[in-house]
Design an enzyme around this catalytic site. Sequence first.
Site, PDB file in Angstrom:
ATOM      1  N   LYS A 288       0.833  -1.168  -0.011  1.00  0.00           N
ATOM      2  CA  LYS A 288      -0.050  -0.266  -0.029  1.00  0.00           C
ATOM      3  C   LYS A 288       0.793   1.124  -0.178  1.00  0.00           C
ATOM      4  O   LYS A 288       0.607   2.252  -0.711  1.00  0.00           O
ATOM      5  CB  LYS A 288      -0.692   0.012   1.234  1.00  0.00           C
ATOM      6  CG  LYS A 288      -2.149  -1.108   1.102  1.00  0.00           C
ATOM      7  CD  LYS A 288      -2.531  -1.186   2.388  1.00  0.00           C
ATOM      8  CE  LYS A 288      -3.913  -2.657   2.226  1.00  0.00           C
ATOM      9  NZ  LYS A 288      -4.615  -2.990   3.219  1.00  0.00           N
TER      10      LYS A 288
ATOM     11  N   GLN B 154      -4.692  -1.787   9.271  1.00  0.00           N
ATOM     12  CA  GLN B 154      -4.623  -3.209   8.706  1.00  0.00           C
ATOM     13  C   GLN B 154      -5.315  -4.294   9.592  1.00  0.00           C
ATOM     14  O   GLN B 154      -5.233  -4.287  10.786  1.00  0.00           O
ATOM     15  CB  GLN B 154      -3.245  -3.528   8.346  1.00  0.00           C
ATOM     16  CG  GLN B 154      -2.904  -4.806   7.749  1.00  0.00           C
ATOM     17  CD  GLN B 154      -3.625  -4.781   6.323  1.00  0.00           C
ATOM     18  OE1 GLN B 154      -3.491  -3.817   5.592  1.00  0.00           O
ATOM     19  NE2 GLN B 154      -4.129  -5.892   5.702  1.00  0.00           N
TER      20      GLN B 154
ATOM     21  N   ASP C  91     -11.368   2.130   3.470  1.00  0.00           N
ATOM     22  CA  ASP C  91     -11.580   0.976   3.558  1.00  0.00           C
ATOM     23  C   ASP C  91     -13.199   0.761   3.201  1.00  0.00           C
ATOM     24  O   ASP C  91     -13.577  -0.115   2.684  1.00  0.00           O
ATOM     25  CB  ASP C  91     -11.348   0.330   4.654  1.00  0.00           C
ATOM     26  CG  ASP C  91      -9.962  -0.691   4.467  1.00  0.00           C
ATOM     27  OD1 ASP C  91      -9.801  -0.945   3.332  1.00  0.00           O
ATOM     28  OD2 ASP C  91      -9.387  -0.741   5.450  1.00  0.00           O
TER      29      ASP C  91
HETATM   30  N1  GUN Z   1      -7.031  -7.359   5.926  1.00  0.00           N
HETATM   31  C1  GUN Z   1      -7.481  -7.997   4.778  1.00  0.00           C
HETATM   32  N2  GUN Z   1      -8.108  -7.341   3.774  1.00  0.00           N
HETATM   33  C2  GUN Z   1      -8.179  -6.019   4.320  1.00  0.00           C
HETATM   34  C3  GUN Z   1      -8.435  -4.828   3.952  1.00  0.00           C
HETATM   35  O1  GUN Z   1      -9.359  -4.712   2.657  1.00  0.00           O
HETATM   36  N3  GUN Z   1      -8.613  -3.642   4.433  1.00  0.00           N
HETATM   37  C4  GUN Z   1      -7.806  -3.916   5.697  1.00  0.00           C
HETATM   38  N4  GUN Z   1      -7.848  -2.800   6.506  1.00  0.00           N
HETATM   39  N5  GUN Z   1      -7.371  -5.162   6.435  1.00  0.00           N
HETATM   40  C5  GUN Z   1      -7.321  -5.837   5.465  1.00  0.00           C
END
Ligand code: GUN
Length: 282
Positions: A54, A98, A121
Amino acid sequence: MSAILMDGKQVSLAVKDTLKERMPALKAQFGRVPCLTVIIVGENPASQSYVRGKVKACEYVGMDSRQVSLPESVSEEELLAIIGDLNRDDAVDGILVQLPLPKHIDESKVLEEIVPAKDVDGFHPSNVADLWLGRKCIVPCTPKGVMRLLEAHGIDPAGKLAVVIGRSNIVGKPVSKLLLDRNATVVMAHSRTKNLKELTLQADILVVAVGRAGLVTGDMVKPGAAVIDVGINRLDDGKLHGDVDAATVEPVAGYLTPVPGGVGPMTIAMLMENTVECFLRK
Ligand code: GUN
């Protein structure tokens, strides 16, 4: 016959390049570029790798990013306080925590603490409500990426039978709603579904988001179907495997997303788009 592989790397690169081209104009108009802050708790290697991806994508696009790395032992209260500070920080446009979080931290409480306007998100209850009510909202990255991949390959869900395996808040539920919005007939299957194969054999679009390597095999797929594999499973061989058994599905399906290089890169590209969207909405 062999399935057309849906190249998420290529489509995501095009998305990121489009955003990259817009950065100079945003900088000129607003005096700065969008800024994403990613919070990671603990040292889960998979999470660390996703977060690196990211941050790297922000660099590629030319956006600012910050990473807040917290120890596994951080208290819920401390984490909520950090989110509060980021909520009030005008230089921060997007906040992402995350997942998964350690067991002593209430995930819902944390996701609710992020102000909806910075919720890149799309996990805040107010964004979830907007999605299900058909209002303008921040659409969760992975489901949005799945829809963009279908679109990039000219696959129109209208009138088709879409079977989604998995009912998570992150993928299964939102992708079902997005397919419904595009006029698919949607069946949501899960671990308690009795006649799974009977259903999947009818699916024109099959989305698999369970987290079990090789769950879907070629004998479960309708010839010509578009099969979207959201699974990322690291097996003992050290390699990443999807929820779809590519070896048996590829000869049957019309389209298939590879793992890696399918949905994964799309998720990151959509996160970049969502960050720009939050920036512009401010
Ligand atoms: N963990 C697995 N997929 C995701 C996601 O799309 N966003 C976040 N924040 N954590 C994750």
